[in-house]
Scaffold this motif. Structure first.
Motif, PDB file in Angstrom:
ATOM      1  N   ASN A  27      35.117  18.587  11.381  1.00  0.00           N
ATOM      2  CA  ASN A  27      35.846  19.798  10.998  1.00  0.00           C
ATOM      3  C   ASN A  27      35.562  20.952  11.954  1.00  0.00           C
ATOM      4  O   ASN A  27      36.326  21.909  12.001  1.00  0.00           O
ATOM      5  CB  ASN A  27      35.535  20.191   9.556  1.00  0.00           C
ATOM      6  N   LEU A  28      34.490  20.851  12.730  1.00  0.00           N
ATOM      7  CA  LEU A  28      34.206  21.906  13.717  1.00  0.00           C
ATOM      8  C   LEU A  28      35.315  22.011  14.763  1.00  0.00           C
ATOM      9  O   LEU A  28      35.569  23.091  15.295  1.00  0.00           O
ATOM     10  CB  LEU A  28      32.866  21.656  14.403  1.00  0.00           C
ATOM     11  N   GLU A  29      35.975  20.910  15.069  1.00  0.00           N
ATOM     12  CA  GLU A  29      37.101  20.968  16.018  1.00  0.00           C
ATOM     13  C   GLU A  29      38.215  21.846  15.467  1.00  0.00           C
ATOM     14  O   GLU A  29      38.854  22.580  16.215  1.00  0.00           O
ATOM     15  CB  GLU A  29      37.622  19.571  16.316  1.00  0.00           C
ATOM     16  N   LEU A  30      38.443  21.777  14.172  1.00  0.00           N
ATOM     17  CA  LEU A  30      39.476  22.599  13.539  1.00  0.00           C
ATOM     18  C   LEU A  30      39.074  24.063  13.455  1.00  0.00           C
ATOM     19  O   LEU A  30      39.912  24.954  13.540  1.00  0.00           O
ATOM     20  CB  LEU A  30      39.748  22.097  12.110  1.00  0.00           C
ATOM     21  N   LEU A  31      37.793  24.301  13.268  1.00  0.00           N
ATOM     22  CA  LEU A  31      37.302  25.648  13.010  1.00  0.00           C
ATOM     23  C   LEU A  31      36.909  26.433  14.257  1.00  0.00           C
ATOM     24  O   LEU A  31      36.709  27.641  14.189  1.00  0.00           O
ATOM     25  CB  LEU A  31      36.090  25.586  12.071  1.00  0.00           C
ATOM     26  N   SER A  32      36.783  25.758  15.387  1.00  0.00           N
ATOM     27  CA  SER A  32      36.320  26.440  16.606  1.00  0.00           C
ATOM     28  C   SER A  32      37.481  27.073  17.356  1.00  0.00           C
ATOM     29  O   SER A  32      38.576  26.518  17.403  1.00  0.00           O
ATOM     30  CB  SER A  32      35.606  25.440  17.523  1.00  0.00           C
ATOM     31  N   PRO A  33      37.244  28.235  17.966  1.00  0.00           N
ATOM     32  CA  PRO A  33      38.297  28.895  18.742  1.00  0.00           C
ATOM     33  C   PRO A  33      38.769  27.999  19.889  1.00  0.00           C
ATOM     34  O   PRO A  33      37.980  27.267  20.491  1.00  0.00           O
ATOM     35  CB  PRO A  33      37.613  30.146  19.304  1.00  0.00           C
ATOM     36  N   ALA A  34      40.049  28.062  20.191  1.00  0.00           N
ATOM     37  CA  ALA A  34      40.636  27.223  21.243  1.00  0.00           C
ATOM     38  C   ALA A  34      39.953  27.432  22.594  1.00  0.00           C
ATOM     39  O   ALA A  34      39.818  26.482  23.372  1.00  0.00           O
ATOM     40  CB  ALA A  34      42.133  27.497  21.353  1.00  0.00           C
ATOM     41  N   PHE A  35      39.499  28.665  22.880  1.00  0.00           N
ATOM     42  CA  PHE A  35      38.897  28.939  24.191  1.00  0.00           C
ATOM     43  C   PHE A  35      37.611  28.143  24.434  1.00  0.00           C
ATOM     44  O   PHE A  35      37.165  27.999  25.558  1.00  0.00           O
ATOM     45  CB  PHE A  35      38.647  30.442  24.407  1.00  0.00           C
ATOM     46  N   LEU A  36      37.007  27.595  23.365  1.00  0.00           N
ATOM     47  CA  LEU A  36      35.792  26.791  23.539  1.00  0.00           C
ATOM     48  C   LEU A  36      36.097  25.342  23.931  1.00  0.00           C
ATOM     49  O   LEU A  36      35.203  24.633  24.369  1.00  0.00           O
ATOM     50  CB  LEU A  36      34.964  26.796  22.249  1.00  0.00           C
ATOM     51  N   ASN A  37      37.340  24.897  23.771  1.00  0.00           N
ATOM     52  CA  ASN A  37      37.704  23.497  24.053  1.00  0.00           C
ATOM     53  C   ASN A  37      36.712  22.543  23.388  1.00  0.00           C
ATOM     54  O   ASN A  37      36.232  21.589  23.999  1.00  0.00           O
ATOM     55  CB  ASN A  37      37.764  23.238  25.559  1.00  0.00           C
ATOM     56  N   PHE A  38      36.406  22.798  22.144  1.00  0.00           N
ATOM     57  CA  PHE A  38      35.359  22.105  21.399  1.00  0.00           C
ATOM     58  C   PHE A  38      35.821  20.721  20.963  1.00  0.00           C
ATOM     59  O   PHE A  38      36.868  20.565  20.343  1.00  0.00           O
ATOM     60  CB  PHE A  38      35.014  22.945  20.164  1.00  0.00           C
ATOM     61  N   ARG A  39      35.019  19.688  21.274  1.00  0.00           N
ATOM     62  CA  ARG A  39      35.309  18.307  20.872  1.00  0.00           C
ATOM     63  C   ARG A  39      34.030  17.631  20.408  1.00  0.00           C
ATOM     64  O   ARG A  39      32.963  17.814  21.008  1.00  0.00           O
ATOM     65  CB  ARG A  39      35.894  17.498  22.035  1.00  0.00           C
ATOM     66  N   VAL A  40      34.150  16.831  19.351  1.00  0.00           N
ATOM     67  CA  VAL A  40      33.032  16.017  18.884  1.00  0.00           C
ATOM     68  C   VAL A  40      33.094  14.701  19.648  1.00  0.00           C
ATOM     69  O   VAL A  40      34.118  14.028  19.649  1.00  0.00           O
ATOM     70  CB  VAL A  40      33.115  15.753  17.366  1.00  0.00           C
ATOM     71  N   LEU A  41      32.001  14.334  20.306  1.00  0.00           N
ATOM     72  CA  LEU A  41      31.949  13.092  21.074  1.00  0.00           C
ATOM     73  C   LEU A  41      31.381  11.927  20.264  1.00  0.00           C
ATOM     74  O   LEU A  41      31.670  10.771  20.564  1.00  0.00           O
ATOM     75  CB  LEU A  41      31.117  13.283  22.345  1.00  0.00           C
ATOM     76  N   SER A  42      30.575  12.234  19.261  1.00  0.00           N
ATOM     77  CA  SER A  42      29.955  11.181  18.450  1.00  0.00           C
ATOM     78  C   SER A  42      31.025  10.433  17.656  1.00  0.00           C
ATOM     79  O   SER A  42      32.024  11.007  17.231  1.00  0.00           O
ATOM     80  CB  SER A  42      28.939  11.792  17.483  1.00  0.00           C
ATOM     81  N   ASP A  43      30.799   9.137  17.476  1.00  0.00           N
ATOM     82  CA  ASP A  43      31.745   8.298  16.751  1.00  0.00           C
ATOM     83  C   ASP A  43      31.770   8.633  15.267  1.00  0.00           C
ATOM     84  O   ASP A  43      30.758   9.012  14.681  1.00  0.00           O
ATOM     85  CB  ASP A  43      31.384   6.814  16.920  1.00  0.00           C
ATOM     86  N   MET A  44      32.951   8.452  14.684  1.00  0.00           N
ATOM     87  CA  MET A  44      33.132   8.600  13.230  1.00  0.00           C
ATOM     88  C   MET A  44      32.736   7.305  12.552  1.00  0.00           C
ATOM     89  O   MET A  44      32.912   6.252  13.135  1.00  0.00           O
ATOM     90  CB  MET A  44      34.599   8.889  12.921  1.00  0.00           C
ATOM     91  N   PRO A  45      32.328   7.278  11.327  1.00  0.00           N
ATOM     92  CA  PRO A  45      31.859   8.465  10.615  1.00  0.00           C
ATOM     93  C   PRO A  45      30.439   8.799  11.033  1.00  0.00           C
ATOM     94  O   PRO A  45      29.674   7.922  11.441  1.00  0.00           O
ATOM     95  CB  PRO A  45      31.911   8.029   9.155  1.00  0.00           C
TER      96      PRO A  45
END
Length: 160
Positions: A27-45
């Motif tokens: 959910n951090l990808e949804l909540l982070s500002p676009a300018f951070l280009n934030f992505r979770v690299l760890s596998d789900m779940p």
């Protein structure tokens, strides 16, 4: 010198619902500002527990990097604490705490970090960029969450 940014929000949802939303790292990808280009690299779940490591990729001031973090404390529906293992800050500790209220849940976020993410930052950068970056990220995070669930307008921000 360490900086503390505290944000308190009152959310009109059950503590379990709020905790589950915020303890899901994706959910951090949804909540982070676009300018951070934030992505979770760890596998789900991601199985959240003390010792869990989570890898993120983001850009800070246009500089891309991998940001591994570790869950130090995980108490379901109560709190969790993540710390930076390696990254732009000399130190980063983020407490997420959840409490029942008459109207839903009080969510407390406390970030402890130096004012400036890189050792070579000047005093001017430290004051102008780092503090505003932390506040802007938290403000964006809150704004998106406000749009998705009901939050009481009594949210407040405290920084030292």
């Amino acid at each position: 010198m360490r900086h503390t940014l505290e944000r308190v929000q009152f959310i009109k949802r059950s503590r379990a619902e709020v905790f589950n939303f915020f303890s899901d790292a994706h959910n951090l990808e949804l909540l982070s500002p676009a300018f951070l280009n934030f992505r979770v690299l760890s596998d789900m779940p991601i199985q959240m527990a003390p010792g869990t490591t989570i890898d993120y990729r983001l850009s800070l001031y246009g500089i891309p990097f991998i940001w591994p973090t570790k869950i130090d404390v995980f108490e379901p529906n109560i709190q969790f604490i993540d710390t930076q293992l390696r990254g732009p800050y000399r130190y980063w500790r983020h407490l997420h705490e959840f409490r029942d209220t008459q109207c839903g849940t009080e969510m407390i976020d406390v970030v402890n970090a130096p004012r400036c993410p890189w050792k070579s930052c000047s005093t001017t950068l430290r004051r102008a960029k780092s503090r505003s970056h932390l506040r802007l990220s938290r403000r964006h995070h809150c704004q998106l969450f406000w749009e998705s669930v009901g939050i009481d307008n009594r949210a407040r921000s405290i920084s030292t």
